[in-house]
Design an enzyme around this catalytic site. Structure first.
Site, PDB file in Angstrom:
ATOM      1  N   GLN A  16      -6.187  -8.053   0.133  1.00  0.00           N
ATOM      2  CA  GLN A  16      -7.404  -8.792   0.406  1.00  0.00           C
ATOM      3  C   GLN A  16      -7.306 -10.201  -0.175  1.00  0.00           C
ATOM      4  O   GLN A  16      -6.621 -10.431  -1.162  1.00  0.00           O
ATOM      5  CB  GLN A  16      -8.608  -8.062  -0.178  1.00  0.00           C
ATOM      6  N   MET A  69       0.798  -1.229   0.000  1.00  0.00           N
ATOM      7  CA  MET A  69       0.000   0.000   0.000  1.00  0.00           C
ATOM      8  C   MET A  69       0.828   1.274   0.000  1.00  0.00           C
ATOM      9  O   MET A  69       0.366   2.310  -0.448  1.00  0.00           O
ATOM     10  CB  MET A  69      -0.945   0.000   1.197  1.00  0.00           C
TER      11      MET A  69
END
Lengths: 156, 360, 754
Positions: free
Chosen positions: C377, C339
């Protein structure tokens, strides 16, 4: 309070015998603690109303607000850094630790240690290991999901 | 009839001890005092009483006749009035403060912390001198503790044992229990003592002895023994023990409740007479007669020897009508005697007892 | 001294006695009550690592969990994963459909029949009155592949709108952009097994140790086993990951583009590049996207000499030299990022620059040498990226704007030509803006919690509270913030209460088998969607699925012959195997560890002249991009002098709707906090544990201070898991121009003692 155990004292506490003499049981350290980790011992013995920390209930987060609050020198007011809290030390019971048992990797103790990377290191980047820098705040005992850590009071 | 003068203390549901007034008449009204005065008059008839009156009113100008002419009770002097009015609310608030202290801290009020062993009020330290002495056995203690103990002793020197009368939570409980007992089970009318009570001298010795013994024990056993039997300290830590659960509260309350029970059963305030925590305060208070305290103006004292309203009102049964007022080492500066004096007073010049710095 | 020693020994003995006494007892108690009757294979519900798990079931109830020894995690789980059973058995569940009559009314139970009718009527009504683009699907990288696929089909082919997006937009859209712009096709070419072969790890913008602990352990074990292995961590925070690093580059937030250009400069300057490789397999693109030459690239890099960049990044120049040399000189370098690179307005550019380093040095398409994007995820790669469940793409790497791709999909789905809209739908931020403006009338939010995760949350909350909107949330846990804004809540079966496929970060598809029955009225989302579509007037032929397995078979057909070919992964095979890596074109194919490599990747013909074939690119050459360094969308200034970044903690996953059900995890990390460097704290007069007011241009929020040297000076960090402290209210919703991924990692903030 467990019988026979020397209780875990707040950070900066002088040696137990001297502590019992010096502590006037005023509760100022209890009031100083923002986490309600410092609490009063009960019972009728000589430890009545002395401050203790029961890590499995609430550990000490080493905010170091209590040593300056002590009026009688039972907690050494000159102790202001976490590294010198000198409350005791944590002992890992390795056959209960998930990492040593294998199968699950868990760094909760390492991660939440107020002296992260000093008191608990990841041996080889993997296995949590308690070092001599441990001051015995009991946070690891509190957060350990397997209750594999016990904090014992040991002055250095 | 003159206007009834109802003082704040009297309004507090009869918390004022009334020795000779039946409970249903605790609310002040002139007729009650007239009746009391009449009763007092009757007591004068014995020769012993006559002699005592003579002794008591040595140098007094007021006569019995004068009292008859002006039977109206008087209001307390302004300062004293507020003194007695404020005391009970202060006692209650102090107790409440200690009970609520953890909550106050959780709400961000951190100005006051500690207990009656050692207290920090906006960075001004206060400390129980007895605790400080015991802590000294563990080595040199920090200056703040000495300063705190010094401040407390200085206060005791100047104001007497105001700590006991104004701050001590056990003092509050004991006084309330005493008052309630007097109210619901008034003691049988005992013949007034022939001489001023002197038992307080024993208390002083017992207290000082207990304190010394405690300090020796503390040195020997290695922990402040006296703090284990300190009722004010224990009660001021009650809220912190409450954090540990109900069992801890029961343990903490065991001693105070036992003592209270004993006091209710015997009808006497036992603990406050021998409380070792007060030893240093008593010593400091006794050092001077110039400090704040109850002063007795013998020239105004009109009560007969055997109708000592003031001494009857004193929950500690101290002699009041003495040259320097009640013994400073024992008096907790509650002002009950002053109130009682004002109620009984008929002298036109004013009452004989009042609180202040001047001595006669 | 002596006595304290004795005391200590006594305490030790007691502690050991108590521990020894309790240990076997606990084990005994556990063995008595919880010995499972059968073990059922699945995949961990949490992060994108995609660890295999096996769930122990007794009397129809899940009682135990352990790592799948045959999956890539080799039987290992992290703490979160090993505590999944309490989440599964949590009584705190949405167990029946709930309906809110008006925006201010409470949620009340409603029957499934009524709920689906109502939902269908709302959607049909919106489409009929306001056109197909007035409805939207906001999916999730946690939905099963089958669920995402069905939803995609319903919306794109059934409702004819491309308003299909999902939370992978918030997490890895930039990685998608990076892979597609450089290699032409999405998804990494390597696999987790490269970790075991790499000799240099370049970890940038990833706190692997907390976000992907099992992978981090693999790296740490590797480093432990072979001490010569180098780990370079580039992160403004001194994370746990950086503690195993040989070199930790603590650069100023938002300057990573400059850093990587400087590394490229050093590589070329020291002639550590691999001209044989880039001459043959790479091409250069300049600022405008036009082909360029090596000379132009070198000239471009002259703006990024180590001396200049050291000043930009606020790091010692030597670190750049060392990092570049270590990276280039190793025998096999693997880059890992997450991220920190993706959630940036320069996210795609930063991804490209990582690929640049690999293409220049040839550390690519070899075992242990690969640019590997970690993912957040469990099914973002498999379900959403591969399944094309975003507003601009179609399944299996097809694009909405490409007429040929649309035509292919129309044929495969059996719908009339021109059914699929040629206009990309709303991306996530725009979708919620449209919801606020009333352009979107009805929306399904599935298995995600946008009311906590989207940036600039106040705006989002306002949009979601739009009384004209009809929001359906398919959500298992009633404490999700999104449910406060939902008009209709549908109760889904959770995790291993239904079967389906998860595709993790390394192109591995693995089947979660149904282990337990869902609570009373909870239904598998595939069935819910099929039922809804039928009632909403979608051609029943489009959604003729009886169960997830049928969806999977169709999806295999759709992907057949594409670069995502996993036709060989039949349901039966997935039941037997602990996951397979695509491409896997037939049932005998063992799966592919290295893409684009002759002999490894079945899509590269065995007689292809070159060893490596970047078949995603028309010229078969990967692109070395010249992306100029640009800062964050909101840099600190005099008014807001500090950087604010969002981060994760090891104990919680995303919005803690799951991890919050586990007492052990809540004990370790109960509340949000703000990490502050000691110097910044002392400047602001903040002590450990003090309440700190964080103020940004969006909102302000008080959080307790955690003063550590983890953050670089001038940077404060907040975790976003705490539903009571919605820190995303503080962040801005500027997005990457290519990937449309919002910048969660940097905004300007000021702090003061609250």
């Amino acid at each position: 309070m467990k019988p026979f155990f020397t209780p875990l004292r707040p950070p900066g506490a002088v040696a137990e015998q001297e502590f019992l003499r010096r502590c006037i049981r005023c509760g100022q350290c209890v009031h100083a603690c923002p986490w309600q980790a410092v609490r009063l011992a009960g019972g009728w013995g000589k430890t009545r109303n002395t401050p203790v920390i029961v890590p499995r209930h609430t550990p000490c987060w080493l905010c170091m607000k209590c040593p300056p609050a002590c009026p009688s020198g039972a907690l050494d007011a000159s102790v202001t850094s976490m590294e010198k809290a000198n409350m005791g030390r944590a002992i890992m019971i390795k056959d209960q630790c998930l990492n040593y048992k294998g199968g699950t990797m868990c760094w909760t103790c390492y991660d939440r240690c107020p002296l992260r990377g000093k008191a608990i290191i990841l041996e080889g980047g993997i296995l949590p290991t308690i070092t001599d820098a441990c001051v015995g705040c009991g946070v690891c005992e509190y957060v350990c999901p397997e209750k594999a850590i016990t904090t014992v009071p040991e002055k250095r | 009839m003159p206007m009834p003068t109802t003082t704040f203390t009297e309004n507090m549901a009869g918390l004022l001890p009334e020795h000779s007034i039946p409970p249903e008449r605790t609310v002040s009204c002139p007729s009650a005092f007239a009746a009391a005065a009449a009763a007092a008059m009757e007591a004068q008839s014995s020769p012993k009483a006559e002699e005592a009156r003579a002794e008591a009113s040595r140098g007094a100008t007021a006569t019995t006749e004068q009292r008859h002419h002006s039977p109206a009770p008087r209001p307390l002097p302004f300062g004293n009035r507020w003194y007695v009015r404020l005391r009970r609310p202060v006692q209650c608030s102090v107790f409440m403060l200690f009970l609520l202290l953890p909550w106050l801290h959780s709400q961000g009020f951190v100005g006051i912390s500690g207990s009656l062993y050692a207290l920090n009020v906006f960075n001004v330290p206060f400390a129980d001198p007895v605790s400080a002495m015991q802590a000294l056995l563990g080595g040199l203690v920090p200056f703040s503790l000495w300063a705190g103990a010094g401040i407390v002793l200085l206060l005791a020197l100047l104001f007497g044992r105001v700590f006991c009368g104004w701050l001590c939570p056990f003092g509050l409980l004991s006084e309330v229990a005493h008052t309630l007992r007097r109210r619901f089970a008034p003691p049988k009318a005992t013949p007034p003592a022939s001489s001023p009570p002197t038992a307080y001298r024993q208390w002083f010795r017992v207290r000082t002895g207990l304190c010394l013994l405690g300090i020796i024990l503390a040195a020997w056993l290695g922990f402040p023994v006296l703090n284990s039997v300190s009722l004010p300290g224990e009660l001021s830590l009650l809220s912190l023990q409450a954090h540990e659960g109900m069992a801890a509260v029961l343990v903490a309350l065991a001693l105070p409740v036992a003592v209270l029970l004993a006091e209710v059963l015997t009808g006497k305030r036992l603990w406050c007479r021998v409380c070792p925590q007060a030893a240093c305060l008593a010593l400091a208070a006794a050092c001077t007669q110039q400090g704040f305290g109850v002063a007795w103006n013998a020239t105004r004292c009109t009560c007969p020897r055997h109708a000592r309203m003031c001494e009857a009102a004193c929950s500690l049964q101290l002699p009041v009508r003495r040259k320097n007022g009640p013994p400073r080492s024992e008096c907790v500066q509650c002002g009950d005697c002053v109130t009682a004096c004002a109620k009984a007073c008929t002298a036109p010049q004013g009452q004989a007892l009042h609180m202040g710095f001047e001595k006669r | 001294m002596n006595s304290s020693r004795r005391e200590f020994l006594r305490n030790m003995a007691l502690a050991a006695a108590i521990a020894a006494g309790s240990g076997p007892l606990r084990a005994f108690a556990a063995s008595q009550n919880d010995s499972p009757e059968k073990w059922i294979k699945g995949v961990c519900r949490y992060c994108g690592t995609g660890c295999g798990v096996i769930v122990g079931v007794k009397n129809g109830k899940a009682v135990a969990i352990k790592g799948d020894p045959n999956n890539h995690n080799a039987g290992l789980l992290c703490l979160k994963g090993s505590l999944l059973i309490p989440v599964l058995n949590s009584p705190d569940r949405v167990t029946q459909p709930l309906y809110r009559k008006s925006k201010n009314a409470p949620l009340e139970p409603i029957s499934w029949d009524k709920a689906l009718d109502l939902m269908a009527a709302k959607f049909r009504g919106a489409i009929d009155t306001h056109g197909p683009n007035s409805v939207a699907w906001y999916g999730s990288g946690q939905c099963l592949t089958e669920e995402s696929y069905v939803a995609n089909k319903i919306f794109k082919a059934g409702f004819r709108t491309n308003n299909v997006d999902g939370n992978p937009r918030l997490c890895m859209a930039s990685a998608v952009g990076g892979y597609t712009t450089t290699f032409g096709k999405d998804e990494p070419m390597g696999s987790y097994s490269d970790i075991d072969k790499a000799t240099c790890f370049f970890i940038i913008g990833s706190n692997t140790s907390e976000a992907h602990p099992v992978l981090f352990r693999r790296i740490a074990r590797r480093k432990q086993a072979e001490p010569g292995i180098k780990v370079i961590v580039a992160d403004p925070r001194r994370t746990n990951t950086s503690r195993i690093a040989d070199l930790h580059i603590q650069f100023r937030p938002g300057t990573d583009l400059a850093l990587m250009h400087a590394m490229a400069w050093v590589i070329l300057h020291e002639e550590l590049d691999n001209p044989r490789f880039w001459n043959k397999y790479a091409t250069f693109m300049n600022l405008e996207g036009k082909p360029a030459t090596m000379e132009e690239y070198k000239a471009f890099l002259e703006d990024y000499t180590p001396a200049k960049v050291a000043a930009i990044c606020n790091i010692p120049e030597a670190q750049i030299w060392e990092a570049a040399k270590t990276f280039a000189e190793s025998t096999a370098s693997t880059s890992l990022w997450c991220m920190g690179i993706n959630q940036r307005v320069q996210g795609v550019a930063a991804n490209n620059l990582i690929h640049n380093l690999h293409l220049l040095t040839g550390h690519i398409c070899r075992p242990g040498a690969t640019p590997f994007s970690l993912t957040g995820q469990p099914n973002a790669c498999g379900g959403v990226r591969d399944g094309g469940v975003l507003s601009h793409i179609l399944p299996a790497g097809r694009s909405v704007t490409n007429p040929k791709h649309r035509e292919e999909m129309e044929t495969l789905w059996g719908v009339a030509p021109g059914t699929i809209s040629d206009k990309p739908g709303y991306h996530t931020v725009a979708m919620f803006e449209a919801l606020g403006k009333g352009d979107i009338k009805a929306m399904i939010i599935c298995e995600t919690n946008p009311a906590q995760t989207l940036p600039n949350l106040n705006k989002v909350h306002k949009a979601m509270a739009n009384p004209d909107s009809f929001i359906v949330s398919i959500e298992a846990f009633p404490d999700a913030i999104t449910l406060r804004y939902a008009d209709l809540v549908l109760a889904p079966a959770f995790w291993c209460e239904r079967d389906g496929v998860y595709g993790c970060g390394e192109r591995r598809y693995a089947l979660i088998e149904k282990a337990v029955e869902p609570p009373a009225q909870c239904r598998p989302t595939v069935n819910t969607l099929v039922e809804f579509a039928k009632r909403a007037g979608v051609d029943p032929k489009l959604v003729a699925f009886a169960n997830a397995e049928e969806v999977w078979d169709e999806w295999r057909m759709v992907a057949k012959g594409t670069t995502y070919d996993f036709y060989g992964m039949t349901r039966d095979r997935l039941r037997k195997e602990s996951g397979l890596l695509w491409p896997c074109p037939d049932e005998t194919h063992p799966g592919t560890l290295l893409r684009y490599v002759r002999g490894e990747d079945p899509l590269v013909p065995l007689d292809h002249p070159d060893k490596i074939f970047f078949y995603g690119r028309p010229d078969a050459r990967a692109v070395i991009w010249m992306r100029p360094h640009k800062g964050a969308a909101e840099e600190p200034d005099a008014e807001f002098p500090l950087y604010l970044t969002s981060m994760r903690v090891i104990d919680h996953w995303h919005t803690a709707t799951m991890t919050g059900k586990v007492p052990e995890l809540m004990r370790a990390n109960p509340h949000a906090f703000v990490e502050i460097h000691p110097e910044d704290a002392s400047t602001a007069g903040i002590a450990q544990g003090d309440s700190v007011m964080l103020e940004t241009r969006r909102d302000s929020m008080a959080l307790p201070a955690r003063i550590t040297e983890v953050c670089k000076k001038g940077l404060v960090a907040v975790p976003f898991f705490d539903p009571e402290k919605l820190v995303n209210k503080l962040f801005l919703d500027a997005t990457d121009p290519i990937s449309r991924e919002p910048e969660y990692k940097i905004c300007a903030v000021r702090i003061r003692k609250a």
